[in-house]
Motif scaffolding. Structure first.
Motif, PDB file in Angstrom:
ATOM      1  N   LYS A 173      70.998  36.119  11.241  1.00  0.00           N
ATOM      2  CA  LYS A 173      70.256  36.141  12.510  1.00  0.00           C
ATOM      3  C   LYS A 173      70.205  34.725  13.055  1.00  0.00           C
ATOM      4  CE  LYS A 173      65.860  35.849  13.857  1.00  0.00           C
ATOM      5  NZ  LYS A 173      66.076  35.158  15.121  1.00  0.00           N
ATOM      6  N   SER A 175      69.040  31.840  15.804  1.00  0.00           N
ATOM      7  CA  SER A 175      67.743  31.610  16.434  1.00  0.00           C
ATOM      8  C   SER A 175      67.764  32.118  17.872  1.00  0.00           C
ATOM      9  CB  SER A 175      67.429  30.117  16.423  1.00  0.00           C
ATOM     10  OG  SER A 175      66.265  29.885  17.182  1.00  0.00           O
ATOM     11  N   GLU A 176      66.643  32.632  18.305  1.00  0.00           N
ATOM     12  CA  GLU A 176      66.511  33.058  19.708  1.00  0.00           C
ATOM     13  C   GLU A 176      66.504  31.845  20.643  1.00  0.00           C
ATOM     14  OE1 GLU A 176      64.364  33.112  17.306  1.00  0.00           O
ATOM     15  OE2 GLU A 176      62.270  33.235  17.940  1.00  0.00           O
ATOM     16  N   GLY A 210      64.054  39.509  13.161  1.00  0.00           N
ATOM     17  CA  GLY A 210      64.001  38.774  11.887  1.00  0.00           C
ATOM     18  C   GLY A 210      63.222  39.533  10.828  1.00  0.00           C
ATOM     19  N   THR A 214      64.721  40.956   7.328  1.00  0.00           N
ATOM     20  CA  THR A 214      64.350  40.389   6.020  1.00  0.00           C
ATOM     21  C   THR A 214      63.573  41.379   5.151  1.00  0.00           C
ATOM     22  OG1 THR A 214      62.438  39.336   7.058  1.00  0.00           O
ATOM     23  CG2 THR A 214      64.410  37.991   6.799  1.00  0.00           C
ATOM     24  N   CYS A 282      64.881  18.491   9.815  1.00  0.00           N
ATOM     25  CA  CYS A 282      63.934  18.805   8.735  1.00  0.00           C
ATOM     26  C   CYS A 282      63.738  17.599   7.826  1.00  0.00           C
ATOM     27  CB  CYS A 282      64.420  20.000   7.950  1.00  0.00           C
ATOM     28  SG  CYS A 282      66.106  19.817   7.424  1.00  0.00           S
ATOM     29  N   ARG A 328      57.782  24.540  24.396  1.00  0.00           N
ATOM     30  CA  ARG A 328      56.723  24.750  23.394  1.00  0.00           C
ATOM     31  C   ARG A 328      56.681  23.568  22.414  1.00  0.00           C
ATOM     32  NH1 ARG A 328      57.415  27.425  18.333  1.00  0.00           N
ATOM     33  NH2 ARG A 328      59.531  27.892  18.947  1.00  0.00           N
TER      34      ARG A 328
END
Ligand code: NAD
Length: 488
Positions: A173, A175-176, A210, A214, A282, A328
């Motif tokens: 999947k 990311s949107e 998602g 999962t 990250c 955001r």
């Protein structure tokens, strides 16, 4: 607007719905993306399960899987500029960085191509003279891979590469927020010659896509990169079918500089550690832990570098800091800065949103000497914001470095070899970079301690995450089995 399609069972199709993707440099929609919902997820997982059990895949030798991965690696290298363009357009990651990173992504697939036929079993020196026991390493099954928006081609390579090398099949999947590079990658993957359904690429939102993926009963392993909150959902969901998980989560990584360090290198590494990828990394070295005697000089040098960073269009090769991926993210960064300043953090530079379109955010430094508990010290920004703390002694440096719930990466700058060894042992993080920062390689495992997750990506360890051992017992005696009521 450009239209993209999902990739299920070797074919391209529309999703249950569509959504607009925005260009972070302008804030304007530029493409229509397929939105996968339960029916698409089911189709993708069913395809991955079908081929996982199909002799075309199960009887394929590991060497042949490696050859297919090698072909994929070549195709990625050939198409690298195109993939870089899509990643830059849809996520705002600067072209300078996407171009370099995607060329290296091809090397990750090459590494796992080579590893495919080196995932070995074992023969055990068992304690019974009439038995022989082998350990086989077998693929776990269908893998659900979920990635965030930053560096999707890279973060998916460290899942798809080892999973396919191990003989698993995958539903990824994207990311949107910026799925274009993964949907374009599907077109390249399609040319590599894998059986249909070995890799399926869909995109959609957390709850409708998602979460369904999962918690799917046919999924054996979930490989996730993202935030700790989502990871908690995923772990709860994986309880449905008791799927195994590998979780690569965020960080609040310390960047420790002692007074004996090579300051030119340390300053450059800190700039790269926090401002590269517009801080959306990250492993961002987002907590500078600096010895008090050099704090003022170091901050002055950093400030000068930050002032001269080239902010601009991510498509421009001269740009060093582009926009954040989403509005955001920018609002969240502003809020964290406001709350930290209210608690006594001092803004050294940045913190103001520049005028104009797009989600731009300038390099920002907060001196937190008088506010060691401010939200900017404990929370991950995922933006170009550095929090500064200082220390007198080595013990203090280590205590500050480890004063976090995360434990992904760390940087250490010193010329003192014995101190480097002591610190390296004491730091609780999955990566310690000594006199360097942000170095990665397909050969080295990558992953965290604490809230930064568990499991490893990269290296041989990553391929083993996608296998289970099977112990095979063979009795070599022709004598009748003795007393059937006694376990031997
Ligand atoms: P996120 O956790 O919000 O989203 C990541 C992915 O999870 C997205 O594809 C999203 O759609 C999906 N998702 C959301 N809710 C879900 C649910 N309930 N079930 C299943 N999937 C769901 O993360 P983000 O904000 O997109 O990315 C930023 C985070 O990722 C940061 O915390 C960052 O540190 C982390 N990250 C970690 C690494 C690493 O290797 N350790 C690398 C890059 C990013």
């Amino acid at each position: 607007m450009q239209q993209f399609q999902q990739y299920i069972d070797g074919a391209f199709s529309d999703g249950a719905a569509q959504f607009e993707s925005k260009d972070p440099a302008t804030g304007q929609p530029w493409a229509l993306m397929p939105e996968a919902r339960a029916e698409d997820v089911n189709r993708a997982v069913n395809a991955a399960e079908r081929v996982f059990l199909d002799p075309e895949w199960t009887n394929m030798t590991a060497t042949q899987r490696g050859k297919l991965l090698l072909r994929l690696s070549d195709l990625i290298a050939e198409n690298a500029p195109r993939l870089a363009e899509f990643e830059t357009r849809d996520t705002g990651k600067i072209i300078r960085e996407t171009s370099a990173q995607i060329a290296y992504v091809a090397e990750y697939y090459r590494y796992y191509a080579g590893l495919a036929d080196k995932i070995e079993g074992a023969f055990l020196p068992i304690d019974k003279p009439d038995m022989q026991v082998w350990l086989r390493r077998e693929p776990v099954g269908v893998v659900a891979a979920v990635v965030p928006w930053n560096s999707q081609l890279f973060l998916s390579a460290v899942k798809i590469g080892p999973a396919l090398a191990a003989g698993c099949t995958v539903v990824l999947k994207a990311s949107e927020e910026g799925p274009a590079p993964m949907l374009e990658f599907a077109r390249i993957f399609d040319q590599a010659g894998f059986p249909k359904g070995v890799l399926n690429i869909i995109t959609g939102f957390g709850p409708d896509c998602g979460s369904v993926l999962t918690s799917h009963p046919k999924v054996a392993h979930v490989a996730f990169t993202g935030g700790p909150e989502t990871a908690r959902h995923i772990v709860r969901n994986s309880a449905n079918n008791l799927a195994s998980t590998s979780l690569e989560l965020g960080g609040k990584s310390p960047f420790i500089v002692f007074e004996d360090a090579d300051l030119d290198s340390a300053v450059n590494a800190q700039v790269s550690g926090i401002f590269a990828a517009t801080g959306q990394s990250c492993v961002a070295g987002s907590r500078l832990v600096i010895q008090r005697s050099i704090k003022d000089e170091f901050l002055a040098r950093l400030k000068e570098k930050a002032e001269n960073v080239v902010i601009g269009s991510p498509q421009d090769m001269a740009t060093e800091v582009g926009p954040l991926c989403t509005l955001r993210q920018r609002d969240r960064a502003l809020d964290l800065i406001d709350r930290s300043v209210a608690q006594g953090a001092r803004l050294v530079i940045g913190g103001q949103v520049p005028e104009g379109a797009g989600y731009f955010f300038p390099p920002t430094i907060l001196d937190c000497t008088d506010a060691p508990d401010a939200p900017c010290v404990t929370n991950e920004f995922f933006g170009p914001v550095l929090s500064v703390l200082s220390f007198e002694t080595e013990a203090e440096a280590l205590a500050i470095a480890n004063d976090t719930q995360f434990g992904l990466a760390s940087g250490l700058f010193t010329r003192d070899l014995t101190r480097a060894h002591r610190m390296m042992r004491g730091i609780r993080a999955g990566i310690v970079w000594v006199n360097t920062y942000r170095a990665v390689s397909p050969i080295a495992p990558f992953g965290g301690f604490g809230l930064s997750g568990h499991g490893r990506e990269g290296g041989v360890e990553a391929a083993l995450e996608y296998t289970k051992t099977k112990a095979v017992w063979l009795r070599t005696s022709d004598d009748p089995i003795p007393d059937p009521f006694v376990m031997r």
